[in-house]
Motif scaffolding. Structure first.
Motif, short mmCIF file in Angstrom:
data_model
loop_
_atom_site.label_atom_id
_atom_site.label_comp_id
_atom_site.label_asym_id
_atom_site.label_seq_id
_atom_site.Cartn_x
_atom_site.Cartn_y
_atom_site.Cartn_z
N VAL A 1 -7.27 -0.97 -4.03
CA VAL A 1 -7.35 0.37 -4.63
C VAL A 1 -6.41 0.38 -5.83
O VAL A 1 -5.22 0.10 -5.70
N TRP B 1 -13.98 2.46 10.12
CA TRP B 1 -14.68 1.22 10.46
C TRP B 1 -15.61 1.44 11.65
O TRP B 1 -15.25 2.13 12.61
N HIS C 1 -6.89 -7.01 -0.35
CA HIS C 1 -6.79 -7.36 1.07
C HIS C 1 -8.17 -7.45 1.70
O HIS C 1 -9.16 -7.03 1.10
N TYR D 1 -15.34 9.46 -0.14
CA TYR D 1 -14.39 10.05 -1.09
C TYR D 1 -14.50 11.56 -1.08
O TYR D 1 -15.59 12.12 -0.92
N ASP E 1 -10.00 -6.24 5.55
CA ASP E 1 -9.67 -5.17 6.48
C ASP E 1 -9.35 -5.60 7.91
O ASP E 1 -9.11 -4.76 8.76
N TYR F 1 -3.35 0.16 -3.30
CA TYR F 1 -3.41 -0.74 -2.16
C TYR F 1 -3.81 -2.10 -2.73
O TYR F 1 -4.90 -2.24 -3.27
N HIS G 1 -10.84 -6.47 -1.30
CA HIS G 1 -10.89 -5.28 -2.14
C HIS G 1 -9.48 -4.73 -2.34
O HIS G 1 -8.55 -5.12 -1.63
N ARG H 1 0.83 -1.21 0.00
CA ARG H 1 0.00 0.00 0.00
C ARG H 1 0.86 1.25 0.00
O ARG H 1 1.91 1.29 0.64
N TYR I 1 -3.70 9.09 -1.38
CA TYR I 1 -2.89 8.28 -2.30
C TYR I 1 -2.27 9.25 -3.29
O TYR I 1 -2.99 9.89 -4.05
N THR J 1 -11.46 7.20 5.53
CA THR J 1 -11.70 5.76 5.59
C THR J 1 -11.84 5.35 7.04
O THR J 1 -11.08 5.82 7.89
N ARG K 1 -5.43 11.38 -4.40
CA ARG K 1 -6.76 10.81 -4.15
C ARG K 1 -7.03 10.90 -2.65
O ARG K 1 -6.30 10.32 -1.85
N VAL L 1 -15.97 4.09 3.45
CA VAL L 1 -15.00 4.96 2.79
C VAL L 1 -15.74 6.12 2.13
O VAL L 1 -16.61 5.90 1.28
N PHE M 1 -9.46 7.42 9.47
CA PHE M 1 -8.34 8.30 9.13
C PHE M 1 -8.59 8.96 7.78
O PHE M 1 -9.31 8.44 6.94
N LEU N 1 -11.88 1.91 -6.34
CA LEU N 1 -11.96 0.84 -5.34
C LEU N 1 -12.51 -0.38 -6.06
O LEU N 1 -13.63 -0.35 -6.59
N SER O 1 -9.50 10.59 0.79
CA SER O 1 -10.66 9.90 1.34
C SER O 1 -10.64 9.98 2.86
O SER O 1 -9.63 10.35 3.47
C1 OGA Z 1 -8.35 0.68 3.23
C2 OGA Z 1 -9.04 0.61 1.92
C3 OGA Z 1 -10.33 1.67 0.15
C4 OGA Z 1 -10.45 2.98 -0.54
O1 OGA Z 1 -7.88 1.77 3.59
O2 OGA Z 1 -8.29 -0.36 3.92
O3 OGA Z 1 -9.28 -0.47 1.46
O4 OGA Z 1 -11.24 3.04 -1.53
N1 OGA Z 1 -9.46 1.74 1.30
O5 OGA Z 1 -9.78 3.93 -0.17
#
Ligand code: OGA
Ligand code: MN
Length: 216
Positions: A198, A211, A134, A151, A136, A131, A196, A77, A125, A209, A205, A149, A121, A164, A207
Motif C-alpha cells: 500500500v 480473507w 508483502h 475500499y 498475506d 504497508y 503487494h 505497516r 491508514y 480488508t 484511507r 479488500v 477488519f 494498492l 477499507s
Molecule cells: C493488507 C493489505 C491492501 C489494501 O491489509 O494485508 O495488503 O489495499 N491491504 O488495503
C-alpha cells in the motif's frame, strides 16, 4: 517501465453478477477489480460504521507475524485495524458479508477451494500510512487463500495516494498495477500468488480488508 494499470479483461463478458465474474477472474488471471461491488449508500454506511468504531477508540496499531512473533513494525505497516465479528455483524456489514458468502460458495463450487470462512477488519491508514511489499500469509500459516479488500472512501481523488500496488508477476517487480482505493471498489486476488503493498496515503484511507480461508 511497468505495465499500465489496466486490469485483465473481465472474464465472462456479459456476466452481470459481480460474484460470478469475480469467481471467473480468480480462476483465470487470479486477481480482479470489481467497481461498484457495493452501492454508494452501502459503502457510505460502512464508512460511517468504520468512523464510529474509530471514535470509540476501538482501533489498534496493526501488527506483523503470528503467535509469539506478533509485533508492532511501524517501518513495515502504519495502519490501524479493528477486527469484525462475523457472528454478530453490525447492520452496515450485512450486504457485504452476504455477497462475500456468495463468493465463497461460488469459489467452492467452481474451483473446489474448500473455503471455510471469512475473516476481516476495518483498516484506517492515516496520512503517511503505508504497508511495505508483502504476501498475506505469515511464517508458514497458509490458511488465507483469497484476499478481498473493499475500499470505503466515497470521494477518493487522484493525488490522495494510498494505491494498492499489486505485483502481477511475483518474479518480475516491473510487472505491477496500481489500484486506486475508490469507495465501493473491491480488489480480490489469490493471497499466495501476488505480493503487494500500500503506497503512502495522504489522507485517512478506509477499507474493509479480509480473507476467505481454510479451516485452521
Ligand atoms: C493488507 C493489505 C491492501 C489494501 O491489509 O494485508 O495488503 O489495499 N491491504 O488495503
Ligand atoms: Mn496484504
Amino acid at each position: 517501465m511497468h505495465e499500465p494499470p489496466t486490469p485483465p479483461p473481465p472474464p465472462g463478458e456479459g456476466e452481470t453478477d459481480p460474484v460470478t465474474r469475480i469467481a471467473a477472474a480468480l480462476a483465470g488471471p487470479g486477481w480482479c477489480l470489481a467497481e461498484a461491488f457495493l452501492s454508494p449508500a452501502e459503502t457510505g454506511a460502512l464508512a460511517a460504521e468504520c468512523r464510529a468504531l474509530r471514535e470509540e477508540g476501538g482501533f489498534r496499531h496493526a501488527r506483523i507475524g503470528v503467535g509469539a512473533s506478533l509485533r508492532l513494525r511501524p517501518e513495515i505497516r502504519g495502519d490501524r485495524v479493528r477486527w469484525i465479528d462475523p457472528a454478530a455483524p453490525a447492520p452496515a456489514l450485512r450486504p457485504y458479508l452476504e455477497r462475500i458468502e456468495r463468493l465463497r460458495l461460488a469459489l467452492n463450487e467452481t474451483l473446489w477451494l474448500g473455503l471455510f470462512e471469512f475473516e476481516g477488519f476495518f483498516a484506517v491508514y492515516p496520512p503517511g500510512g503505508f504497508y511495505a511489499r508483502h504476501l498475506d500469509n505469515f511464517e508458514g500459516a497458509r490458511h488465507r487463500l483469497v484476499t478481498c479488500v473493499l475500499y470505503l472512501n466515497g470521494d477518493w481523488a487522484p493525488g490522495d495516494g494510498g494505491e494498492l500496488r499489486l505485483y502481477t508477476d511475483g518474479e518480475d517487480p516491473a510487472r505491477r498495477v496500481d489500484i486506486e482505493p475508490r469507495g465501493g471498489t473491491l480488489a480480490a486476488f489469490l493471497s499466495e500468488r501476488f505480493p503487494h503493498e500500500v503506497l503512502p496515503a495522504r489522507r485517512d484511507r478506509l477499507s474493509l480488508t479480509g480473507w476467505l480461508r481454510l479451516r485452521e
